[in-house]
Design a protein around this motif. Structure first.
Motif, PDB file in Angstrom:
ATOM      1  N   VAL A  64     -77.808 -30.271  24.154  1.00 20.67           N
ATOM      2  CA  VAL A  64     -77.757 -31.541  23.506  1.00 20.67           C
ATOM      3  C   VAL A  64     -76.645 -32.022  22.953  1.00 20.67           C
ATOM      4  N   SER A  65     -75.370 -31.405  23.390  1.00 19.55           N
ATOM      5  CA  SER A  65     -74.086 -31.751  23.185  1.00 19.55           C
ATOM      6  C   SER A  65     -73.373 -32.364  24.568  1.00 19.55           C
ATOM      7  N   ASN A  66     -72.278 -32.931  24.009  1.00 21.38           N
ATOM      8  CA  ASN A  66     -71.475 -33.588  25.091  1.00 21.38           C
ATOM      9  C   ASN A  66     -72.198 -34.311  26.213  1.00 21.38           C
ATOM     10  N   LEU A  67     -73.201 -35.230  25.938  1.00 22.40           N
ATOM     11  CA  LEU A  67     -73.892 -35.960  26.737  1.00 22.40           C
ATOM     12  C   LEU A  67     -73.352 -37.359  26.403  1.00 22.40           C
ATOM     13  N   PRO A  68     -73.593 -38.149  27.659  1.00 26.23           N
ATOM     14  CA  PRO A  68     -73.132 -39.612  27.552  1.00 26.23           C
ATOM     15  C   PRO A  68     -74.133 -40.496  26.596  1.00 26.23           C
ATOM     16  N   PHE A  69     -74.008 -40.420  25.475  1.00 27.17           N
ATOM     17  CA  PHE A  69     -75.257 -40.809  24.488  1.00 27.17           C
ATOM     18  C   PHE A  69     -75.130 -42.186  24.274  1.00 27.17           C
ATOM     19  N   GLY A  70     -76.308 -42.764  24.018  1.00 24.46           N
ATOM     20  CA  GLY A  70     -76.464 -44.321  23.991  1.00 24.46           C
ATOM     21  C   GLY A  70     -77.254 -44.222  22.574  1.00 24.46           C
ATOM     22  N   GLY A  71     -77.530 -45.681  22.057  1.00 25.96           N
ATOM     23  CA  GLY A  71     -77.836 -46.042  20.883  1.00 25.96           C
ATOM     24  C   GLY A  71     -79.581 -45.409  20.741  1.00 25.96           C
ATOM     25  N   THR A  72     -79.920 -45.364  19.458  1.00 26.93           N
ATOM     26  CA  THR A  72     -81.236 -44.509  19.200  1.00 26.93           C
ATOM     27  C   THR A  72     -82.299 -45.882  18.917  1.00 26.93           C
ATOM     28  N   ASP A  73     -82.580 -46.228  20.277  1.00 23.20           N
ATOM     29  CA  ASP A  73     -83.416 -47.323  20.163  1.00 23.20           C
ATOM     30  C   ASP A  73     -84.783 -46.734  20.173  1.00 23.20           C
ATOM     31  N   CYS A  74     -85.437 -46.825  18.964  1.00 24.98           N
ATOM     32  CA  CYS A  74     -86.944 -46.106  18.562  1.00 24.98           C
ATOM     33  C   CYS A  74     -87.827 -46.446  19.339  1.00 24.98           C
ATOM     34  N   ALA A  75     -87.708 -47.678  20.062  1.00 20.58           N
ATOM     35  CA  ALA A  75     -88.841 -48.172  21.017  1.00 20.58           C
ATOM     36  C   ALA A  75     -88.746 -47.393  22.350  1.00 20.58           C
ATOM     37  N   LEU A  76     -87.642 -46.872  22.657  1.00 19.01           N
ATOM     38  CA  LEU A  76     -87.799 -46.309  24.033  1.00 19.01           C
ATOM     39  C   LEU A  76     -88.894 -45.272  24.372  1.00 19.01           C
ATOM     40  N   PRO A  77     -89.167 -44.275  23.408  1.00 18.84           N
ATOM     41  CA  PRO A  77     -89.972 -43.324  24.018  1.00 18.84           C
ATOM     42  C   PRO A  77     -91.226 -43.916  24.373  1.00 18.84           C
ATOM     43  N   MET A  78     -91.871 -44.811  23.789  1.00 17.10           N
ATOM     44  CA  MET A  78     -93.067 -45.645  24.009  1.00 17.10           C
ATOM     45  C   MET A  78     -93.018 -46.370  25.422  1.00 17.10           C
ATOM     46  N   VAL A  79     -91.788 -46.906  25.615  1.00 17.85           N
ATOM     47  CA  VAL A  79     -91.674 -47.629  26.708  1.00 17.85           C
ATOM     48  C   VAL A  79     -91.401 -46.793  27.838  1.00 17.85           C
ATOM     49  N   TRP A  80     -90.602 -45.784  27.829  1.00 20.12           N
ATOM     50  CA  TRP A  80     -90.478 -44.860  28.745  1.00 20.12           C
ATOM     51  C   TRP A  80     -91.689 -44.091  29.002  1.00 20.12           C
ATOM     52  N   ALA A  81     -92.622 -43.562  28.337  1.00 15.76           N
ATOM     53  CA  ALA A  81     -93.815 -42.978  28.417  1.00 15.76           C
ATOM     54  C   ALA A  81     -94.621 -43.946  29.401  1.00 15.76           C
ATOM     55  N   ARG A  82     -94.605 -45.191  28.881  1.00 19.20           N
ATOM     56  CA  ARG A  82     -95.801 -46.127  29.584  1.00 19.20           C
ATOM     57  C   ARG A  82     -95.304 -46.499  30.941  1.00 19.20           C
ATOM     58  N   GLU A  83     -94.041 -46.490  31.155  1.00 21.71           N
ATOM     59  CA  GLU A  83     -93.509 -46.718  32.509  1.00 21.71           C
ATOM     60  C   GLU A  83     -93.639 -45.629  33.571  1.00 21.71           C
ATOM     61  N   GLN A  84     -93.595 -44.312  32.589  1.00 24.64           N
ATOM     62  CA  GLN A  84     -93.434 -43.053  33.588  1.00 24.64           C
ATOM     63  C   GLN A  84     -94.812 -42.668  33.614  1.00 24.64           C
ATOM     64  N   GLY A  85     -95.904 -42.980  33.111  1.00 32.11           N
ATOM     65  CA  GLY A  85     -97.539 -42.757  33.062  1.00 32.11           C
ATOM     66  C   GLY A  85     -97.701 -41.381  32.300  1.00 32.11           C
ATOM     67  N   VAL A  86     -96.951 -41.301  31.242  1.00 32.87           N
ATOM     68  CA  VAL A  86     -97.031 -40.074  30.497  1.00 32.87           C
ATOM     69  C   VAL A  86     -97.837 -40.119  29.380  1.00 32.87           C
ATOM     70  N   GLU A  87     -98.917 -39.252  29.250  1.00 30.28           N
ATOM     71  CA  GLU A  87     -99.852 -39.439  28.271  1.00 30.28           C
ATOM     72  C   GLU A  87     -99.199 -38.556  27.151  1.00 30.28           C
ATOM     73  N   VAL A  88     -99.314 -39.341  26.015  1.00 28.18           N
ATOM     74  CA  VAL A  88     -98.714 -38.893  24.834  1.00 28.18           C
ATOM     75  C   VAL A  88     -99.634 -39.011  23.587  1.00 28.18           C
ATOM     76  N   ASP A  89     -99.656 -38.142  22.843  1.00 29.19           N
ATOM     77  CA  ASP A  89    -100.587 -38.372  21.386  1.00 29.19           C
ATOM     78  C   ASP A  89     -99.688 -38.496  20.455  1.00 29.19           C
ATOM     79  N   THR A  90     -98.300 -37.880  20.334  1.00 31.50           N
ATOM     80  CA  THR A  90     -97.388 -38.261  19.241  1.00 31.50           C
ATOM     81  C   THR A  90     -96.050 -38.147  19.756  1.00 31.50           C
ATOM     82  N   PHE A  91     -95.391 -39.341  19.313  1.00 31.27           N
ATOM     83  CA  PHE A  91     -93.938 -39.661  19.736  1.00 31.27           C
ATOM     84  C   PHE A  91     -93.136 -39.074  18.472  1.00 31.27           C
ATOM     85  N   VAL A  92     -92.073 -38.436  18.630  1.00 31.57           N
ATOM     86  CA  VAL A  92     -91.255 -37.946  17.510  1.00 31.57           C
ATOM     87  C   VAL A  92     -89.891 -38.311  17.827  1.00 31.57           C
ATOM     88  N   VAL A  93     -88.993 -38.921  17.057  1.00 32.79           N
ATOM     89  CA  VAL A  93     -87.915 -39.381  17.154  1.00 32.79           C
ATOM     90  C   VAL A  93     -87.124 -38.753  15.931  1.00 32.79           C
TER      91      VAL A  93
END
Length: 364
Positions: free
Chosen positions: A263-292
């Motif tokens: 988790v180090s030395n990555l090209p980091f971006g802003g912590t947009d807390c909506a992204l996990p839900m947007v990403w999971a919906r677009e990728q069709g990933v079934e999630v019960d709990t999102f943790v940021v």
């Protein structure tokens, strides 16, 4: 005798509120004692031993009372806790796992954990015992905090110092992984999204671990204990504000330092807390709990997190939950107060992982 008050509340306060009634002589004598009434001390041998220990300054007497009456370290006077023989007796009788973790610096200062000593070997064996760790419900994060504190050789709360004993340092390192078995899984499909920015090197909640190390530790524990999980990082998709998510290769078989590297030395971006839900919906990933997990950066991009969560729920039919944990204490609000499936956590200590798991299970 062991815990005489907490936050100003005493046993006497509790009894006055509860008004318990008992016909057992020993319990009745105990209640009388707590409430300041005349008590039949013959029914309370442990209390008599406690009185004897606090009425003497003789080391041999303290050692004898530990062995015969089973006094714990909390029941002894402060003077007794400076004596190596007293702690040797307590170790021989058996210190609970969490107490042992907290007392390692003191035991080292008193010379009881010297390298190559039988005492150090016995303590190291207890620290790494998976059954003891599980029975005491010692979370790996508890071990991590104890390990970093011990290895530092100094307390952040006082001027006391010690020279760390190598066998104990090694045992604490092994105990982190052995404690996986003490974790009660949430049993939910979990998507863990980690802030990977440079500011994650700041201390987590005033503890001797960085936010990066704490988040990597929680990622390892998640990977080891949750059968269905995915771990992603907030990375840059161009500019800082144009953030995206990148899957992180974190395996339960990795060591903590390898997970930190991941988790180090990555090209980091802003912590947009909506992204996990947007990403999971677009990728069709079934999630019960999102943790940021972030240090203190919690913002929304094109869509607010509570709106993204609502859209994910509507699209999938899953009553998904969202936890946003800012590991450094800060004022922020992400959760919709009207939504019981959203939780904000500000700050970090060893209780946070359990809180997140309880919330994921719907027990909070």
């Amino acid at each position: 005798m062991k815990y005489r008050q907490r936050e100003g509340w005493t046993h006497r306060d509790l009894l006055r509120l509860a008004h318990p009634v008992t016909g057992e002589p020993a319990r009745r004598a105990l209640f009388d004692l707590v409430c300041g009434r005349d008590a039949e001390l013959a029914e309370l041998p442990l209390y008599r031993a406690f009185l004897a220990a606090n009425a003497t300054s003789d080391v041999a007497s303290w050692v004898r009372l530990i062995g015969t009456a089973g006094l714990s370290w909390e029941m002894l006077p402060d003077a007794a806790l400076t004596e190596p023989d007293v702690w040797a007796a307590l170790l021989d009788r058996g210190l609970p796992q969490t107490a042992l973790l907290r007392q390692l610096p003191r035991l080292t200062r008193l010379g009881l954990l010297a390298p190559m000593s039988s005492r150090a070997a016995a303590v190291a064996a207890q620290l790494t015992d998976p059954q003891r760790l599980a029975a005491a419900r010692v979370h790996p994060v508890n071990v991590l905090v104890a390990a970093r504190t011990y290895a530092a050789g100094a307390s952040g709360r006082s001027d006391r110092t010690w020279v760390p004993s190598a066998p104990i340092v090694d045992a604490l390192d092994a105990a982190f992984y052995a404690a996986y078995g003490a974790v009660r899984p949430a049993g939910k499909r979990t998507l863990l999204a980690l802030d990977v920015s440079g500011s994650m090197m700041s201390p987590a909640g005033g503890l001797p671990v960085s936010c990066r190390e704490a988040s990597a530790a929680l990622a390892l524990v998640t990977a080891a204990t949750e059968p269905a999980h995915a771990i992603v990082g907030f990375t840059s998709a161009g500019s800082y504000r144009d953030a995206g998510l990148t899957p992180l290769a974190i395996s339960p078989r990795q060591r903590l330092d390898d997970a930190v590297d991941a988790v180090s030395n990555l090209p980091f971006g802003g912590t947009d807390c909506a992204l996990p839900m947007v990403w999971a919906r677009e990728q069709g990933v079934e999630v019960d709990t999102f943790v940021v997990l972030t240090d203190n950066e919690t913002w929304a991009g094109r869509v607010h997190p509570h709106q993204a969560l609502a859209e994910y729920r509507a699209a999938t039919g899953i009553p998904a939950r969202l936890v946003v944990a800012a590991l450094t204490p800060t004022k922020f609000t992400i959760a919709d107060p009207a939504d019981a499936g959203m939780l904000d956590v500000s700050g970090f200590d060893a209780a946070v992982p359990g809180l997140i798991a309880d919330f994921s299970r719907g027990e909070v």
